[in-house]
Scaffold this motif. Structure first.
Motif: not given
Ligand SMILES: NC(=O)C1=CN([C@@H]2O[C@H](COP(=O)(O)OP(=O)(O)OC[C@H]3O[C@@H](n4cnc5c(N)ncnc54)[C@H](OP(=O)(O)O)[C@@H]3O)[C@@H](O)[C@H]2O)C=CC1
Ligand SMILES: Nc1nc(=O)c2c([nH]1)NC[C@@H]1CN(c3ccc(C(=O)N[C@@H](CCC(=O)O)C(=O)O)cc3)C=[N+]21
Length: 286
Positions: A165, A188-192
Protein backbone atom coordinates in the motif's frame (compact mmCIF):
# COMPACT_ATOMS: atom_id res chain seq x y z
CA UNK A 1 2.15 -22.74 -18.38
CA UNK A 2 1.56 -19.00 -18.10
CA UNK A 3 2.20 -16.56 -20.92
CA UNK A 4 5.06 -14.22 -20.02
CA UNK A 5 4.12 -10.55 -20.45
CA UNK A 6 7.10 -8.52 -21.63
CA UNK A 7 7.43 -5.04 -20.16
CA UNK A 8 10.58 -4.55 -22.21
CA UNK A 9 8.56 -4.87 -25.41
CA UNK A 10 6.00 -2.26 -24.31
CA UNK A 11 8.84 0.02 -23.17
CA UNK A 12 10.55 -0.20 -26.56
CA UNK A 13 7.37 0.82 -28.30
CA UNK A 14 6.98 3.80 -25.99
CA UNK A 15 10.64 4.76 -26.54
CA UNK A 16 10.05 5.12 -30.28
CA UNK A 17 7.18 7.55 -29.66
CA UNK A 18 9.20 9.47 -27.09
CA UNK A 19 12.14 9.89 -29.45
CA UNK A 20 9.95 11.87 -31.85
CA UNK A 21 8.60 14.15 -29.11
CA UNK A 22 12.08 14.76 -27.70
CA UNK A 23 13.30 15.61 -31.23
CA UNK A 24 10.58 18.26 -31.55
CA UNK A 25 11.46 19.77 -28.17
CA UNK A 26 15.14 19.86 -29.05
CA UNK A 27 14.29 21.77 -32.24
CA UNK A 28 12.91 24.46 -29.89
CA UNK A 29 16.17 24.34 -27.93
CA UNK A 30 14.37 22.59 -25.07
CA UNK A 31 16.23 19.65 -23.56
CA UNK A 32 13.96 17.81 -21.13
CA UNK A 33 15.73 17.50 -17.80
CA UNK A 34 15.13 15.13 -14.90
CA UNK A 35 16.78 15.48 -11.49
CA UNK A 36 16.66 12.42 -9.22
CA UNK A 37 17.54 12.44 -5.54
CA UNK A 38 18.57 9.30 -3.65
CA UNK A 39 19.20 9.45 0.08
CA UNK A 40 21.15 6.45 1.37
CA UNK A 41 22.05 3.35 -0.60
CA UNK A 42 18.98 1.16 -1.09
CA UNK A 43 19.94 -1.38 -3.76
CA UNK A 44 16.72 -1.21 -5.78
CA UNK A 45 16.85 2.57 -5.69
CA UNK A 46 20.41 2.64 -7.04
CA UNK A 47 19.46 0.15 -9.74
CA UNK A 48 16.51 2.32 -10.76
CA UNK A 49 18.74 5.42 -10.99
CA UNK A 50 21.20 3.47 -13.07
CA UNK A 51 18.47 2.50 -15.56
CA UNK A 52 17.19 6.08 -15.64
CA UNK A 53 20.64 7.40 -16.47
CA UNK A 54 21.18 4.88 -19.26
CA UNK A 55 17.73 5.26 -20.82
CA UNK A 56 17.71 9.06 -20.53
CA UNK A 57 21.06 9.23 -22.27
CA UNK A 58 19.83 6.97 -25.10
CA UNK A 59 16.79 9.16 -25.65
CA UNK A 60 18.46 12.58 -25.32
CA UNK A 61 17.02 13.53 -21.97
CA UNK A 62 19.28 15.48 -19.65
CA UNK A 63 19.79 13.66 -16.34
CA UNK A 64 21.09 14.83 -12.97
CA UNK A 65 21.56 12.32 -10.16
CA UNK A 66 22.00 13.68 -6.67
CA UNK A 67 23.07 11.07 -4.15
CA UNK A 68 23.01 12.06 -0.48
CA UNK A 69 24.27 10.07 2.49
CA UNK A 70 22.04 8.13 4.86
CA UNK A 71 22.89 10.76 7.52
CA UNK A 72 21.31 13.61 5.54
CA UNK A 73 18.87 15.65 7.65
CA UNK A 74 15.38 16.69 6.60
CA UNK A 75 16.60 20.30 6.52
CA UNK A 76 19.49 19.47 4.18
CA UNK A 77 17.20 17.54 1.84
CA UNK A 78 14.71 20.42 1.79
CA UNK A 79 17.57 22.74 0.81
CA UNK A 80 18.48 20.55 -2.17
CA UNK A 81 14.82 20.41 -3.24
CA UNK A 82 14.50 24.21 -3.03
CA UNK A 83 17.50 24.61 -5.31
CA UNK A 84 16.04 22.21 -7.87
CA UNK A 85 12.64 23.94 -7.63
CA UNK A 86 14.32 27.22 -8.57
CA UNK A 87 16.59 25.82 -11.27
CA UNK A 88 14.96 26.78 -14.61
CA UNK A 89 16.83 23.99 -16.40
CA UNK A 90 15.16 21.28 -14.32
CA UNK A 91 11.75 20.13 -15.61
CA UNK A 92 11.12 17.23 -13.25
CA UNK A 93 12.19 16.18 -9.77
CA UNK A 94 12.06 12.59 -8.48
CA UNK A 95 12.67 11.82 -4.82
CA UNK A 96 13.38 8.14 -4.53
CA UNK A 97 12.24 6.00 -1.66
CA UNK A 98 12.97 4.57 0.82
CA UNK A 99 14.12 7.67 2.73
CA UNK A 100 16.04 7.37 6.02
CA UNK A 101 13.76 6.96 9.05
CA UNK A 102 14.75 10.41 10.35
CA UNK A 103 13.20 12.08 7.30
CA UNK A 104 9.41 12.43 7.13
CA UNK A 105 8.28 11.61 3.59
CA UNK A 106 5.04 13.54 4.06
CA UNK A 107 6.98 16.75 4.71
CA UNK A 108 9.29 16.15 1.75
CA UNK A 109 6.47 15.40 -0.70
CA UNK A 110 4.87 18.77 -0.07
CA UNK A 111 8.07 20.68 -0.86
CA UNK A 112 8.58 19.69 -4.48
CA UNK A 113 7.19 22.35 -6.84
CA UNK A 114 3.87 20.82 -8.03
CA UNK A 115 4.64 21.23 -11.73
CA UNK A 116 8.01 19.46 -11.32
CA UNK A 117 6.64 16.71 -9.06
CA UNK A 118 7.07 13.96 -11.66
CA UNK A 119 5.52 11.16 -9.55
CA UNK A 120 2.54 13.21 -8.40
CA UNK A 121 3.21 12.82 -4.67
CA UNK A 122 1.86 16.16 -3.41
CA UNK A 123 -1.54 16.35 -1.71
CA UNK A 124 -2.77 18.34 -4.71
CA UNK A 125 -1.72 15.63 -7.19
CA UNK A 126 -3.13 12.83 -5.03
CA UNK A 127 -6.45 14.67 -4.85
CA UNK A 128 -6.50 15.07 -8.61
CA UNK A 129 -5.69 11.38 -9.06
CA UNK A 130 -8.62 10.24 -6.91
CA UNK A 131 -10.93 12.82 -8.51
CA UNK A 132 -10.10 11.52 -11.98
CA UNK A 133 -8.55 14.83 -13.05
CA UNK A 134 -5.42 15.08 -15.20
CA UNK A 135 -2.01 15.59 -13.59
CA UNK A 136 1.36 13.98 -12.89
CA UNK A 137 0.85 10.34 -11.95
CA UNK A 138 2.92 7.80 -10.02
CA UNK A 139 4.96 6.16 -12.76
CA UNK A 140 4.87 2.52 -11.62
CA UNK A 141 1.08 2.59 -11.42
CA UNK A 142 1.04 4.08 -14.92
CA UNK A 143 3.45 1.38 -16.13
CA UNK A 144 1.15 -1.37 -14.85
CA UNK A 145 -1.86 0.19 -16.61
CA UNK A 146 0.15 0.50 -19.84
CA UNK A 147 1.08 -3.17 -19.67
CA UNK A 148 -2.56 -4.19 -19.15
CA UNK A 149 -3.68 -1.98 -22.04
CA UNK A 150 -0.97 -3.27 -24.38
CA UNK A 151 -1.98 -6.89 -23.77
CA UNK A 152 -5.68 -5.93 -23.94
CA UNK A 153 -6.39 -7.17 -20.44
CA UNK A 154 -9.66 -5.51 -19.47
CA UNK A 155 -10.05 -4.91 -15.72
CA UNK A 156 -13.74 -4.03 -15.70
CA UNK A 157 -15.66 -6.43 -13.41
CA UNK A 158 -12.38 -8.15 -12.46
CA UNK A 159 -11.22 -8.52 -8.88
CA UNK A 160 -7.73 -7.04 -8.62
CA UNK A 161 -5.83 -7.77 -5.41
CA UNK A 162 -2.86 -5.47 -4.79
CA UNK A 163 -0.36 -6.55 -2.13
CA UNK A 164 1.43 -3.43 -0.85
CA UNK A 165 0.00 0.00 0.00
CA UNK A 166 2.83 2.41 -0.75
CA UNK A 167 2.11 5.89 -2.08
CA UNK A 168 4.06 5.15 -5.27
CA UNK A 169 2.53 1.77 -6.17
CA UNK A 170 -0.41 0.22 -4.29
CA UNK A 171 -2.55 3.24 -3.46
CA UNK A 172 -2.31 5.11 -6.79
CA UNK A 173 -2.78 1.87 -8.75
CA UNK A 174 -6.05 1.28 -6.89
CA UNK A 175 -7.27 4.70 -8.04
CA UNK A 176 -6.37 4.04 -11.69
CA UNK A 177 -8.01 0.60 -11.62
CA UNK A 178 -11.22 2.00 -10.11
CA UNK A 179 -11.44 4.44 -13.02
CA UNK A 180 -11.66 1.38 -15.27
CA UNK A 181 -14.29 -0.34 -13.13
CA UNK A 182 -12.18 -2.98 -11.45
CA UNK A 183 -13.08 -4.22 -7.98
CA UNK A 184 -9.97 -3.54 -5.94
CA UNK A 185 -8.65 -5.00 -2.69
CA UNK A 186 -5.43 -3.68 -1.12
CA UNK A 187 -3.53 -6.00 1.22
CA UNK A 188 -0.56 -5.11 3.46
CA UNK A 189 1.49 -6.46 6.33
CA UNK A 190 -1.50 -6.49 8.72
CA UNK A 191 -3.70 -8.48 6.33
CA UNK A 192 -4.86 -11.72 7.90
CA UNK A 193 -4.70 -14.91 5.90
CA UNK A 194 -3.15 -13.30 2.83
CA UNK A 195 -3.13 -16.46 0.71
CA UNK A 196 -6.89 -16.98 0.99
CA UNK A 197 -7.37 -13.39 -0.21
CA UNK A 198 -4.86 -13.47 -3.08
CA UNK A 199 -6.38 -16.75 -4.29
CA UNK A 200 -9.58 -14.79 -4.98
CA UNK A 201 -7.80 -12.48 -7.42
CA UNK A 202 -8.39 -12.43 -11.16
CA UNK A 203 -5.39 -10.11 -11.33
CA UNK A 204 -2.76 -10.11 -8.58
CA UNK A 205 -0.28 -7.24 -8.27
CA UNK A 206 2.57 -7.65 -5.80
CA UNK A 207 4.76 -4.79 -4.52
CA UNK A 208 6.17 -5.66 -1.12
CA UNK A 209 9.94 -5.95 -1.53
CA UNK A 210 10.39 -9.55 -0.35
CA UNK A 211 12.25 -11.94 -2.66
CA UNK A 212 10.12 -14.82 -3.99
CA UNK A 213 7.49 -14.28 -1.27
CA UNK A 214 4.44 -15.16 -3.39
CA UNK A 215 4.55 -18.90 -3.99
CA UNK A 216 2.11 -21.11 -5.92
CA UNK A 217 -0.23 -21.49 -2.94
CA UNK A 218 -1.08 -17.75 -3.15
CA UNK A 219 -2.31 -18.00 -6.73
CA UNK A 220 -5.54 -19.37 -8.19
CA UNK A 221 -5.16 -21.11 -11.56
CA UNK A 222 -5.97 -18.68 -14.35
CA UNK A 223 -4.79 -15.62 -12.44
CA UNK A 224 -2.81 -12.82 -14.12
CA UNK A 225 0.20 -12.02 -11.92
CA UNK A 226 2.06 -8.70 -12.02
CA UNK A 227 5.32 -8.65 -10.08
CA UNK A 228 6.63 -5.21 -9.13
CA UNK A 229 9.28 -6.30 -6.62
CA UNK A 230 12.97 -5.71 -7.18
CA UNK A 231 15.11 -7.74 -4.81
CA UNK A 232 18.34 -9.70 -4.78
CA UNK A 233 18.19 -13.39 -3.88
CA UNK A 234 20.86 -15.21 -1.85
CA UNK A 235 23.08 -15.49 -4.93
CA UNK A 236 22.81 -11.78 -5.74
CA UNK A 237 20.52 -12.28 -8.73
CA UNK A 238 17.70 -9.73 -9.28
CA UNK A 239 14.36 -11.38 -8.51
CA UNK A 240 10.80 -10.22 -7.94
CA UNK A 241 8.38 -10.72 -5.05
CA UNK A 242 6.89 -13.70 -6.91
CA UNK A 243 8.55 -17.12 -7.07
CA UNK A 244 8.50 -17.06 -10.85
CA UNK A 245 9.05 -20.71 -11.71
CA UNK A 246 6.37 -22.23 -9.50
CA UNK A 247 3.81 -19.46 -10.06
CA UNK A 248 4.33 -19.63 -13.82
CA UNK A 249 3.06 -23.21 -13.63
CA UNK A 250 -0.35 -22.17 -12.22
CA UNK A 251 -0.98 -18.63 -13.51
CA UNK A 252 -2.50 -17.69 -16.86
CA UNK A 253 -0.12 -14.78 -17.44
CA UNK A 254 2.83 -13.41 -15.49
CA UNK A 255 5.37 -10.59 -15.68
CA UNK A 256 9.03 -11.53 -15.23
CA UNK A 257 11.74 -9.79 -13.19
CA UNK A 258 13.85 -8.54 -14.86
CA UNK A 259 12.07 -7.51 -18.06
CA UNK A 260 8.60 -6.82 -16.63
CA UNK A 261 7.33 -3.72 -14.86
CA UNK A 262 10.85 -2.31 -14.24
CA UNK A 263 11.78 -1.16 -17.77
CA UNK A 264 8.26 0.14 -18.32
CA UNK A 265 8.45 2.19 -15.11
CA UNK A 266 11.65 3.80 -16.36
CA UNK A 267 10.03 4.65 -19.70
CA UNK A 268 6.81 5.94 -18.08
CA UNK A 269 8.93 8.18 -15.86
CA UNK A 270 10.77 9.59 -18.87
CA UNK A 271 7.48 10.05 -20.73
CA UNK A 272 6.22 12.11 -17.82
CA UNK A 273 9.43 14.20 -17.91
CA UNK A 274 8.80 14.88 -21.58
CA UNK A 275 5.16 15.77 -20.84
CA UNK A 276 6.24 18.31 -18.23
CA UNK A 277 8.83 19.80 -20.61
CA UNK A 278 6.16 20.10 -23.34
CA UNK A 279 3.75 21.76 -20.92
CA UNK A 280 6.38 24.28 -19.77
CA UNK A 281 7.40 25.01 -23.37
CA UNK A 282 3.79 25.73 -24.32
CA UNK A 283 3.09 27.92 -21.31
CA UNK A 284 6.24 29.98 -20.98
CA UNK A 285 8.72 29.15 -23.70
CA UNK A 286 12.24 29.07 -22.31
N1 LIG B 1 9.80 -2.33 -10.79
C1 LIG B 1 9.39 -1.14 -10.44
O1 LIG B 1 9.05 -0.36 -11.27
C2 LIG B 1 9.31 -0.77 -9.00
C3 LIG B 1 9.74 -1.64 -8.05
N2 LIG B 1 9.58 -1.36 -6.74
C4 LIG B 1 9.95 -2.43 -5.80
O2 LIG B 1 8.73 -2.94 -5.28
C5 LIG B 1 8.88 -3.28 -3.93
C6 LIG B 1 7.91 -2.47 -3.08
O3 LIG B 1 8.23 -1.12 -3.18
P1 LIG B 1 7.39 0.05 -2.44
O4 LIG B 1 5.99 0.00 -2.85
O5 LIG B 1 8.16 1.27 -2.59
O6 LIG B 1 7.57 -0.54 -0.94
P2 LIG B 1 7.30 0.00 0.52
O7 LIG B 1 8.38 -0.60 1.33
O8 LIG B 1 7.02 1.44 0.55
O9 LIG B 1 5.94 -0.77 0.84
C7 LIG B 1 5.88 -2.15 0.96
C8 LIG B 1 4.45 -2.57 1.17
O10 LIG B 1 4.39 -3.97 1.26
C9 LIG B 1 3.68 -4.36 2.43
N3 LIG B 1 4.23 -5.61 2.94
C10 LIG B 1 5.47 -5.86 3.37
N4 LIG B 1 5.60 -7.13 3.75
C11 LIG B 1 4.40 -7.71 3.57
C12 LIG B 1 3.88 -9.01 3.79
N5 LIG B 1 4.65 -9.98 4.29
N6 LIG B 1 2.60 -9.25 3.50
C13 LIG B 1 1.81 -8.29 3.00
N7 LIG B 1 2.24 -7.03 2.76
C14 LIG B 1 3.51 -6.74 3.04
C15 LIG B 1 3.88 -3.22 3.41
O11 LIG B 1 2.84 -3.22 4.37
P3 LIG B 1 2.71 -2.08 5.51
O12 LIG B 1 2.19 -0.86 4.81
O13 LIG B 1 1.73 -2.66 6.46
O14 LIG B 1 4.07 -1.89 6.05
C16 LIG B 1 3.84 -2.02 2.47
O15 LIG B 1 2.53 -1.60 2.24
C17 LIG B 1 10.36 -3.06 -3.63
O16 LIG B 1 11.04 -4.24 -3.92
C18 LIG B 1 10.75 -2.00 -4.62
O17 LIG B 1 12.12 -1.99 -4.90
C19 LIG B 1 8.99 -0.21 -6.32
C20 LIG B 1 8.56 0.72 -7.22
C21 LIG B 1 8.73 0.52 -8.63
N1 LIG C 1 10.09 7.33 -5.61
C1 LIG C 1 10.40 6.12 -6.09
N2 LIG C 1 9.77 5.66 -7.20
C2 LIG C 1 10.07 4.43 -7.71
O1 LIG C 1 9.47 4.02 -8.73
C3 LIG C 1 11.09 3.64 -7.07
C4 LIG C 1 11.72 4.19 -5.93
N3 LIG C 1 11.34 5.41 -5.46
N4 LIG C 1 12.68 3.50 -5.27
C5 LIG C 1 13.21 2.26 -5.82
C6 LIG C 1 12.14 1.49 -6.58
C7 LIG C 1 12.71 0.43 -7.48
N5 LIG C 1 12.33 0.80 -8.81
C8 LIG C 1 12.76 0.17 -9.97
C9 LIG C 1 12.39 0.59 -11.23
C10 LIG C 1 12.87 -0.03 -12.37
C11 LIG C 1 13.73 -1.10 -12.27
C12 LIG C 1 14.25 -1.75 -13.51
O2 LIG C 1 14.33 -1.16 -14.56
N6 LIG C 1 14.62 -3.03 -13.41
C13 LIG C 1 15.17 -3.80 -14.48
C14 LIG C 1 16.46 -4.42 -14.00
C15 LIG C 1 17.39 -4.73 -15.10
C16 LIG C 1 18.68 -5.27 -14.56
O3 LIG C 1 18.75 -6.46 -14.30
O4 LIG C 1 19.63 -4.47 -14.37
C17 LIG C 1 14.16 -4.91 -14.85
O5 LIG C 1 13.37 -5.28 -13.99
O6 LIG C 1 14.23 -5.41 -15.96
C18 LIG C 1 14.11 -1.54 -11.02
C19 LIG C 1 13.63 -0.91 -9.89
C20 LIG C 1 11.62 1.96 -8.76
N7 LIG C 1 11.47 2.40 -7.53
Amino acid sequence: MATVLSGTLVAQQLATKLQKRIGLLRQQQVIPTLATIIVGNDKASLLYANRQQQTASNLGINYQLITLSQQTTEQQLLQVIQELNQDVIVDAILIQTPLPAAINPQVIRQQVAPIKDVEGQSAESIGRLWNGQSGNLPTTAVAIMKLLHFYQIAVSKKHVVIVGRSSIVGKPLAALLLRENATVTIAHSYTDNLASLTRQADILVVAIGKANFITAKYVHPGCIVIDVGTNRDATGKIVGDVAFQQVQAVAQMITPVPGGIGPLTVMSLLEQVVMIAERREKQHGR
